[in-house]
Structures are given as structure tokens and as C-alpha cells.
Write an enzyme that holds these catalytic residues in place. Structure first.
Site, mmCIF file in Angstrom:
data_model
loop_
_atom_site.group_PDB
_atom_site.id
_atom_site.type_symbol
_atom_site.label_atom_id
_atom_site.label_comp_id
_atom_site.label_asym_id
_atom_site.label_seq_id
_atom_site.Cartn_x
_atom_site.Cartn_y
_atom_site.Cartn_z
ATOM 1 N N ASP A 1 7.302 4.348 2.162
ATOM 2 C CA ASP A 1 7.560 3.658 0.912
ATOM 3 C C ASP A 1 7.780 2.188 1.260
ATOM 4 O O ASP A 1 7.929 1.820 2.433
ATOM 5 C CB ASP A 1 8.799 4.262 0.240
ATOM 6 N N ASP B 1 10.002 -0.215 -0.931
ATOM 7 C CA ASP B 1 11.373 -0.632 -1.254
ATOM 8 C C ASP B 1 12.399 0.189 -0.481
ATOM 9 O O ASP B 1 12.389 1.421 -0.521
ATOM 10 C CB ASP B 1 11.622 -0.475 -2.758
#
Length: 500
Positions: A128, A130
Site C-alpha cells: 500500500d 499510505d
């Protein structure tokens, strides 16, 4: 689940069972050089002294022994004095053991396992963006809070007085449940698990606080929906993205270690892909800052605006290719190519293992490693076991002693929570129970760590093994102290000859 009864009553924490660590310390026998056994939980990490709870014995034998004590002594006051003698000796030996227990601290850079997993078998790594590759400063949550608060005032016509409220960085923790209705007709609980939900929880609390302080009647359901919509606007309308891109050094912590992890994986021939809900321009700006302009060369596939979590199992959304400027192309995608950017769907069927990044983990482990925390939890476990075993003495004097121990225990228990967060305690446990967040982590994550930089501490042949600790009904695999041991008998047991 108990609600919090002060101005911030809407936030509640659903926390139930979690055993973090098992460190055996036989206090009564004074064996200060035992082999200590750390329990690394999925959030079970060591440094809490669970084993001290075994210092007195299992209850059935304790009960039999206590009965024999009662039958051999008719002097309740003398028995109370002997209970205090056991208490003082237990406390002394507990305190003597703290320096030894404290040396069994947990490394915050450890990777913890819920399930057995081998890096040898892992050829593809997905990330991912963030809070995995990009870590944000505390300024980001303040930004989200301030913008959403102002949206409530300007768009939804909430009172101007709300502008006096500012974001409190350490107020909320993840894993809280919010009672949307707050009525006697039922409860509708909403869960807050994501890091980005921290500003939302704080804003909900502030608006509730304002209305309650000013005796303003309001509909709780509308309040929840308005705050949720305001927070969504900050993200969906790109307000947050533009603000971060305009001052990236303020909001993104430089990801030197993230770059090192990606480089190490690439050098070992591992394939990598990036999947994020964020738009391409935002990710590209951040990755240029964190890794460099050639960041896309490290990834075999990059997928943006993925709409997770439905992203992983919804086949109705085909891939679309994205240009370097973020425009969507209309042509059909037959295969994914290295160097291209894609939007939408990827179905994960089988063979995937999950690693969770928990930034809060580092702070909590450091707290657990402190002598203050070790002292509190070690003595709390020892005191709890004393109460459990000595409650069988039913004479008034002995009961008064046990009641005093209970009051001491009740005064200590909140301290083990407040040391993490004065409002809601630890992210991972409440007292001896795991939180809802903990349960989900153990269920969905094979391994977890404070940041991906923890991977730098392991080679790619490493196998992670979960720790095994006894369930409540299981016997531990180390020697235990029992009540018929001479060291206890010497303090409690009075023979008929002595009483005569």
C-alpha cells in the site's frame, strides 16, 4: 462494552482478550534466575509479566491447603497477620525480580507472527502507499481535522463556535466503536480501524462536546453523517492531496528506509506491485520525494484509485490504464505490463499472505519495556493471584485483608491502561483482554510490524513462527510453585502444637 461517561461519551472501546507475554518469575520461592519466556503476540509481545500470576499455584490445591490452615488456627487476627506476611514477602521478591524481568525487553524492530510464514516462499510483494511506503507527520491529521471542521461550519451550517476546537494528536486510538444513535431504543455501532479515522473520531467528539456543553438539542444520526461526509470531502474532492503536494516536506516523513527495503527486494529478484486508493498524481509526487524519479522502475505493477477493500474481490470493475498525467484510457486491458499505471480491480484468490504495518506498535513496545510498566504489571499479576488464592479465608480479619488487596488492585488496573492513552488505553489490550483491533489483527494478518523497515533485519530465507502460550485451561510448560511448598508452609501453616 461500557460507554465513556464524560463529554466524549460517544466514543467507546470494545476491548476483550489478549495475552501479550509470559515471563515466569517464581516470586515466593525467590528464584530470580529463572528462564524467562517472552510471548510475542500478534500483538503479543513480551515484557509483561504474566507468569508472576502463577507464583502461588493452581486454585484447587490452594483451596485444599487454605482449608487446612483454617482448621488448624482459630485466631483470625493471627491469620490476618500471616496473610500480610505473605503479601510483604511476595511484594519484596517481586520488586527484587524487576531488574531481571526488565532485561527481557522486546525489540520494536521485530516482526511478529500470527501464523507460520517463510520469506523463502514469498516471491511477490505488494505494498500500500499510505502509512506503508509513505509515513505522514502529525501535521496531516491536523490538516484533515481543520478542513473537515470548517466544512461542517460553512457547508452544513454548524455553530461558528466549533472553530475554537483544535485537533488533539493523542486523544483517540484506532479500534474504537461509535454509538451513532445514543438512545434507549438501541445502538448502532460504527468501527474506526483506519489511521485516517483518527481525525474523524476527534471531530465527532468535539462536536458532541460543544452541543452538550451548550445544551443544544441535536439528532445524533445527522451529526455522525455530516462529520463522515465532511471527512470524505477532504479526501474525495482532493483537498488533502493538493495541500500535501504543495508542502510535501511538511507532511511526509522522508522514506529513506522504505527506499532501502524496495531496493533490497529488487536486488534479490523479488517482484513488487503497489496498490493504493490514492490518485496517481498524489502517489507520484510522494514517491518521487521518498524514492526518487525512477521509483516506477522498482515495481512490476502500479494500481491507483483501487477502491479497497472491495478491490480484492469485485470482478465487475475491469482495469483501466492511466497516463502519466492521470488521465484514464478507454482501451481494453488484456495483460498488465511493467512500467504502466492501472486503475481499478485485482482479484486475489489464493496463496496470498498478509503483513500489517502498525505504526503505533513502536510506541507501545517502548512503553512496555519501561521499568515502570514492568513493575506495575508484574506486581498486579502477583497481587491478583494472592487475592484469588487467599480469598478462601472467611474469618472477618482475613476478609478485611483481602478486601484491602482488592482495593489496591482496582486502583492499579487503570494505571496499566492510562500509561498508553489516558482516554482509551492501549491499542492492543484492555487489562488482560484483547481489543477488537487486536482480534482483527490476529485474524487477518500473518505477520505484523511497526514499519516495513523491519524487513531490513531479516534475510529472505527467514521463517517467522508464532509464539505458543497456554490457554486459560492449559498447564504452562515450566515448573510452577504450589501451595504445599515448604516456603509457603513456613509462613502460613500453624501446627496444633504451635497454637497450644
Amino acid at each position: 462494552m461500557a460507554s465513556l461517561s464524560f463529554p466524549l461519551s460517544a466514543l467507546v472501546k470494545h476491548k476483550d482478550c489478549l495475552q501479550k507475554a509470559n515471563i515466569f518469575c517464581n516470586v515466593l520461592q525467590g528464584l530470580q534466575h529463572q528462564t524467562f519466556r517472552s510471548r510475542l503476540w500478534k500483538r503479543n509481545f513480551g515484557a509483561v509479566s504474566h507468569g508472576v500470576g502463577h507464583l502461588l499455584s493452581h486454585q484447587p490445591r490452594a483451596k485444599n491447603y487454605a482449608a487446612s490452615v483454617c482448621s488448624s488456627s482459630s485466631d483470625g487476627q493471627d491469620m490476618a497477620e500471616r496473610l500480610w506476611s505473605v503479601y510483604n514477602e511476595t511484594k519484596r521478591q517481586t520488586e527484587d525480580s524487576i531488574p531481571v524481568i526488565s532485561t527481557n525487553s522486546v525489540n520494536p524492530d521485530t516482526i511478529f507472527a500470527n501464523n507460520e510464514m517463510s520469506l523463502r516462499d514469498t516471491e511477490i510483494y505488494g505494498f500500500d502507499y499510505d502509512y506503508t511506503l509513505a509515513f505522514y507527520s502529525s501535521h496531516l491529521h491536523t490538516l484533515i481535522f481543520n478542513i473537515a471542521r470548517d466544512i461542517l461550519i460553512t457547508k452544513h451550517r454548524y455553530p461558528e463556535g466549533l472553530r475554537k476546537y483544535e485537533y488533539i494528536p493523542n486523544f483517540a486510538v484506532r479500534g474504537l466503536h461509535y454509538d451513532v444513535q445514543k438512545s434507549s431504543h438501541g445502538h448502532t455501532m460504527k468501527q474506526f480501524m483506519d489511521i485516517f479515522s483518527l481525525p474523524e473520531m476527534t471531530l465527532l467528539s468535539c462536536v458532541n462536546d460543544f452541543f452538550m456543553r451548550h445544551n443544544i438539542d441535536y439528532e445524533p444520526v445527522h451529526l455522525y453523517k455530516d462529520v463522515k461526509e465532511a471527512i470524505r470531502d477532504v479526501h474525495v474532492k482532493g483537498i488533502m492531496y493538493r495541500a500535501v503536494e504543495a508542502d510535501i516536506e511538511k507532511y511526509i516523513c522522508y522514506g529513506e528506509q522504505s527506499h532501502a527495503v524496495l531496493k533490497k527486494l529488487s536486488e534479490h529478484g523479488k517482484k513488487m506491485f503497489l496498490i493504493t486508493n490514492s490518485p496517481f498524481d498524489f502517489v507520484d509526487r510522494g514517491m518521487n520525494y521518498i524514492v526518487g524519479k525512477d521509483w516506477r522502475d522498482l515495481f512490476d505493477i502500479v494500481i491507483v484509485q483501487a477502491d479497497k477493500p472491495s478491490f480484492f474481490n469485485d470482478r465487475r470493475k475491469p482495469f483501466r490504464r492511466v497516463t502519466d498525467k492521470g488521465s484514464l484510457l478507454w482501451d481494453r486491458i488484456h495483460r498488465l505490463e511493467k512500467g504502466q499505471i492501472y486503475k481499478q480491480d485485482l482479484t486475489l484468490k489464493h496463496g496470498w499472505r498478509t503483513g500489517a504495518i502498525i505504526p503505533e506498535l513502536r510506541k507501545e513496545i517502548k512503553i512496555m519495556n519501561t521499568e515502570q510498566y514492568v513493575h506495575m504489571t508484574t506486581w498486579l499479576q502477583a497481587l491478583t493471584r494472592l487475592i484469588e488464592q487467599m480469598q478462601v479465608h472467611r474469618d472477618p480479619a482475613s476478609q478485611a485483608v483481602v478486601e484491602e488487596w482488592i482495593r489496591e488492585r482496582e486502583a492499579m488496573r487503570p494505571q496499566t491502561k492510562n500509561i498508553f492513552n489516558v482516554q482509551f488505553g492501549s491499542l492492543f489490550r484492555t487489562y488482560h483482554n484483547p481489543t477488537y483491533f487486536s482480534r482483527r489483527l490476529s485474524r487477518f494478518a500473518d505477520i505484523y510490524m511497526a514499519s516495513i523497515s523491519c524487513l531490513l533485519n531479516y534475510d529472505f530465507q527467514h521463517t517467522f513462527f508464532p509464539r505458543r502460550t497456554p490457554l486459560q485451561h492449559e498447564s504452562p510448560f515450566w515448573p510452577e510453585h504450589t501451595p504445599d511448598d515448604p516456603s509457603i508452609s513456613s509462613q502460613l501453616h500453624m501446627t496444633k502444637a504451635e497454637t497450644d
